[in-house]
Design a protein around this motif. Structure first.
Motif, PDB file in Angstrom:
ATOM      1  N   LYS A 152       0.821  -1.125   0.029  1.00 17.70           N
ATOM      2  CA  LYS A 152       0.057   0.137   0.032  1.00 17.70           C
ATOM      3  C   LYS A 152       0.847   1.254  -0.250  1.00 17.70           C
ATOM      4  CE  LYS A 152      -3.879  -2.128   2.256  1.00 17.70           C
ATOM      5  NZ  LYS A 152      -4.994  -2.277   3.225  1.00 17.70           N
ATOM      6  N   LYS A 153       2.153   1.338   0.891  1.00 14.80           N
ATOM      7  CA  LYS A 153       2.896   2.341   0.775  1.00 14.80           C
ATOM      8  C   LYS A 153       3.494   2.713  -0.699  1.00 14.80           C
ATOM      9  CE  LYS A 153       4.656   1.968   5.445  1.00 14.80           C
ATOM     10  NZ  LYS A 153       6.054   1.795   6.174  1.00 14.80           N
ATOM     11  N   ILE A 154       3.892   1.480  -1.398  1.00 14.02           N
ATOM     12  CA  ILE A 154       4.517   1.635  -2.633  1.00 14.02           C
ATOM     13  C   ILE A 154       3.404   2.358  -3.526  1.00 14.02           C
ATOM     14  CG2 ILE A 154       5.227   0.024  -4.659  1.00 14.02           C
ATOM     15  CD1 ILE A 154       6.427  -1.731  -2.509  1.00 14.02           C
ATOM     16  N   LYS A 155       2.257   1.796  -3.579  1.00 15.62           N
ATOM     17  CA  LYS A 155       1.349   2.228  -4.361  1.00 15.62           C
ATOM     18  C   LYS A 155       1.108   3.861  -4.084  1.00 15.62           C
ATOM     19  CE  LYS A 155       0.605  -1.218  -6.759  1.00 15.62           C
ATOM     20  NZ  LYS A 155       1.355  -1.160  -8.000  1.00 15.62           N
ATOM     21  N   ALA A 156       1.031   4.102  -3.001  1.00 13.98           N
ATOM     22  CA  ALA A 156       0.884   5.557  -2.481  1.00 13.98           C
ATOM     23  C   ALA A 156       2.053   6.345  -3.294  1.00 13.98           C
ATOM     24  CB  ALA A 156       0.580   5.775  -0.844  1.00 13.98           C
ATOM     25  N   TRP A 157       3.190   5.947  -2.847  1.00 14.74           N
ATOM     26  CA  TRP A 157       4.463   6.585  -3.155  1.00 14.74           C
ATOM     27  C   TRP A 157       4.453   6.780  -4.645  1.00 14.74           C
ATOM     28  CZ3 TRP A 157       7.819   4.540  -6.510  1.00 14.74           C
ATOM     29  CH2 TRP A 157       9.337   5.402  -6.598  1.00 14.74           C
ATOM     30  N   GLU A 158       4.021   5.660  -5.578  1.00  7.65           N
ATOM     31  CA  GLU A 158       4.236   5.779  -6.809  1.00  7.65           C
ATOM     32  C   GLU A 158       3.479   6.847  -7.309  1.00  7.65           C
ATOM     33  OE1 GLU A 158       3.787   2.776 -10.916  1.00  7.65           O
ATOM     34  OE2 GLU A 158       3.073   2.339  -8.884  1.00  7.65           O
ATOM     35  N   GLN A 159       2.109   6.997  -6.629  1.00  4.81           N
ATOM     36  CA  GLN A 159       1.154   8.066  -7.090  1.00  4.81           C
ATOM     37  C   GLN A 159       1.736   9.593  -6.842  1.00  4.81           C
ATOM     38  OE1 GLN A 159      -1.409   7.467  -9.191  1.00  4.81           O
ATOM     39  NE2 GLN A 159      -0.738   5.613  -8.959  1.00  4.81           N
ATOM     40  N   GLU A 160       2.229   9.614  -5.601  1.00  2.00           N
ATOM     41  CA  GLU A 160       2.770  10.884  -5.219  1.00  2.00           C
ATOM     42  C   GLU A 160       4.135  11.294  -6.234  1.00  2.00           C
ATOM     43  OE1 GLU A 160       3.845  10.724  -1.344  1.00  2.00           O
ATOM     44  OE2 GLU A 160       2.106   9.912  -0.712  1.00  2.00           O
ATOM     45  N   ALA A 161       4.885  10.139  -6.365  1.00  3.53           N
ATOM     46  CA  ALA A 161       6.040  10.503  -7.086  1.00  3.53           C
ATOM     47  C   ALA A 161       5.745  10.977  -8.584  1.00  3.53           C
ATOM     48  CB  ALA A 161       6.978   9.301  -7.030  1.00  3.53           C
ATOM     49  N   LEU A 162       4.818  10.316  -9.022  1.00  7.67           N
ATOM     50  CA  LEU A 162       4.226  10.369 -10.664  1.00  7.67           C
ATOM     51  C   LEU A 162       3.942  11.958 -10.581  1.00  7.67           C
ATOM     52  CD1 LEU A 162       2.605   7.033 -11.640  1.00  7.67           C
ATOM     53  CD2 LEU A 162       4.675   8.198 -12.756  1.00  7.67           C
ATOM     54  N   ALA A 163       3.158  12.375  -9.942  1.00  3.64           N
ATOM     55  CA  ALA A 163       2.535  13.515  -9.783  1.00  3.64           C
ATOM     56  C   ALA A 163       3.751  14.511  -9.520  1.00  3.64           C
ATOM     57  CB  ALA A 163       1.521  13.928  -8.634  1.00  3.64           C
ATOM     58  N   PHE A 164       4.765  14.442  -8.813  1.00  4.51           N
ATOM     59  CA  PHE A 164       5.889  15.347  -8.394  1.00  4.51           C
ATOM     60  C   PHE A 164       6.817  15.367 -10.028  1.00  4.51           C
ATOM     61  CE2 PHE A 164      10.424  15.901  -7.262  1.00  4.51           C
ATOM     62  CZ  PHE A 164      10.430  16.948  -6.944  1.00  4.51           C
ATOM     63  N   VAL A 165       7.082  14.099 -10.588  1.00  2.00           N
ATOM     64  CA  VAL A 165       7.858  14.145 -11.846  1.00  2.00           C
ATOM     65  C   VAL A 165       7.199  14.626 -12.890  1.00  2.00           C
ATOM     66  CG1 VAL A 165       9.368  12.460 -10.716  1.00  2.00           C
ATOM     67  CG2 VAL A 165       7.593  11.763 -12.481  1.00  2.00           C
ATOM     68  N   LYS A 166       5.844  14.574 -13.057  1.00  2.00           N
ATOM     69  CA  LYS A 166       5.206  14.986 -14.393  1.00  2.00           C
ATOM     70  C   LYS A 166       4.917  16.596 -14.284  1.00  2.00           C
ATOM     71  CE  LYS A 166       1.176  13.284 -14.414  1.00  2.00           C
ATOM     72  NZ  LYS A 166      -0.262  12.727 -14.369  1.00  2.00           N
ATOM     73  N   ASP A 167       4.968  17.126 -12.912  1.00  3.85           N
ATOM     74  CA  ASP A 167       4.664  18.525 -12.925  1.00  3.85           C
ATOM     75  C   ASP A 167       5.974  19.474 -12.943  1.00  3.85           C
ATOM     76  OD1 ASP A 167       2.051  17.976 -12.711  1.00  3.85           O
ATOM     77  OD2 ASP A 167       1.719  18.074 -10.844  1.00  3.85           O
ATOM     78  N   ARG A 168       7.171  18.820 -12.788  1.00  3.44           N
ATOM     79  CA  ARG A 168       8.253  19.689 -12.527  1.00  3.44           C
ATOM     80  C   ARG A 168       9.567  19.293 -13.329  1.00  3.44           C
ATOM     81  NH1 ARG A 168       5.199  19.616  -8.214  1.00  3.44           N
ATOM     82  NH2 ARG A 168       5.176  21.240  -6.830  1.00  3.44           N
ATOM     83  N   GLU A 169      10.492  20.439 -13.523  1.00  2.00           N
ATOM     84  CA  GLU A 169      11.470  19.997 -14.035  1.00  2.00           C
ATOM     85  C   GLU A 169      12.540  19.130 -13.217  1.00  2.00           C
ATOM     86  OE1 GLU A 169      12.665  20.289 -17.208  1.00  2.00           O
ATOM     87  OE2 GLU A 169      10.631  21.003 -17.555  1.00  2.00           O
ATOM     88  N   VAL A 170      12.612  17.895 -13.196  1.00  2.69           N
ATOM     89  CA  VAL A 170      13.428  17.003 -12.177  1.00  2.69           C
ATOM     90  C   VAL A 170      14.191  15.950 -12.856  1.00  2.69           C
ATOM     91  CG1 VAL A 170      11.757  17.239 -10.140  1.00  2.69           C
ATOM     92  CG2 VAL A 170      11.391  15.303 -12.066  1.00  2.69           C
ATOM     93  N   ARG A 171      15.095  15.275 -12.395  1.00  4.36           N
ATOM     94  CA  ARG A 171      15.959  14.255 -13.034  1.00  4.36           C
ATOM     95  C   ARG A 171      15.386  12.882 -13.104  1.00  4.36           C
ATOM     96  NH1 ARG A 171      20.962  15.990  -8.938  1.00  4.36           N
ATOM     97  NH2 ARG A 171      19.097  16.753  -7.905  1.00  4.36           N
TER      98      ARG A 171
END
Length: 120
Positions: free
Chosen positions: A48-67
């Motif tokens: 469950k933590k992995i799924k929540a992290w994946e959603q948060e991380a995808l939102a973060f990398v989609k909206d910003r200039e990141v590595r």
């Protein structure tokens, strides 16, 4: 939970899994219902933590200039799930296990650096 908190929490879980992998023997019978239930109980909260992290991380990398790219996030989530199972079933060589482990750590560290840069 923030993305930073999710990463820190999963890093602790990852260390715990690595310790389990290092200190336990391969199960005698992988099809043992009692062992399956034990693994299911132990791993469900982490899944469950992995799924929540994946959603948060995808939102973060989609909206910003990141590595980190969205595909890396998806691959890291897969690698986390593989590590989760390999840690209990101990059915992969140590070299492969450590490759998965280091790959996950690398992406976590990149995300943490990008989070710090965004917040400074």
């Amino acid at each position: 939970m923030t993305l930073h908190e999710s990463i820190e929490s999963l890093k602790k879980d990852l260390q715990h899994l690595h310790t389990y992998y290092e200190t336990h023997e391969k199960p005698e019978n992988k099809r043992d219902p009692a062992f399956f239930e034990y693994v299911k109980e132990e791993t469900t909260p982490i899944y469950k933590k992995i799924k929540a992290w994946e959603q948060e991380a995808l939102a973060f990398v989609k909206d910003r200039e990141v590595r980190v790219h969205p595909q890396q996030v998806a691959s890291t989530a897969e690698n986390l799930e593989l590590l989760l199972m390999h840690s209990y079933y101990i059915d992969v060589r140590k070299k492969r296990y450590m490759e998965l482990y280091k790959s996950v750590e690398y992406v976590f560290d990149l995300l943490l650096k990008d989070l710090r840069a965004k917040n400074s």
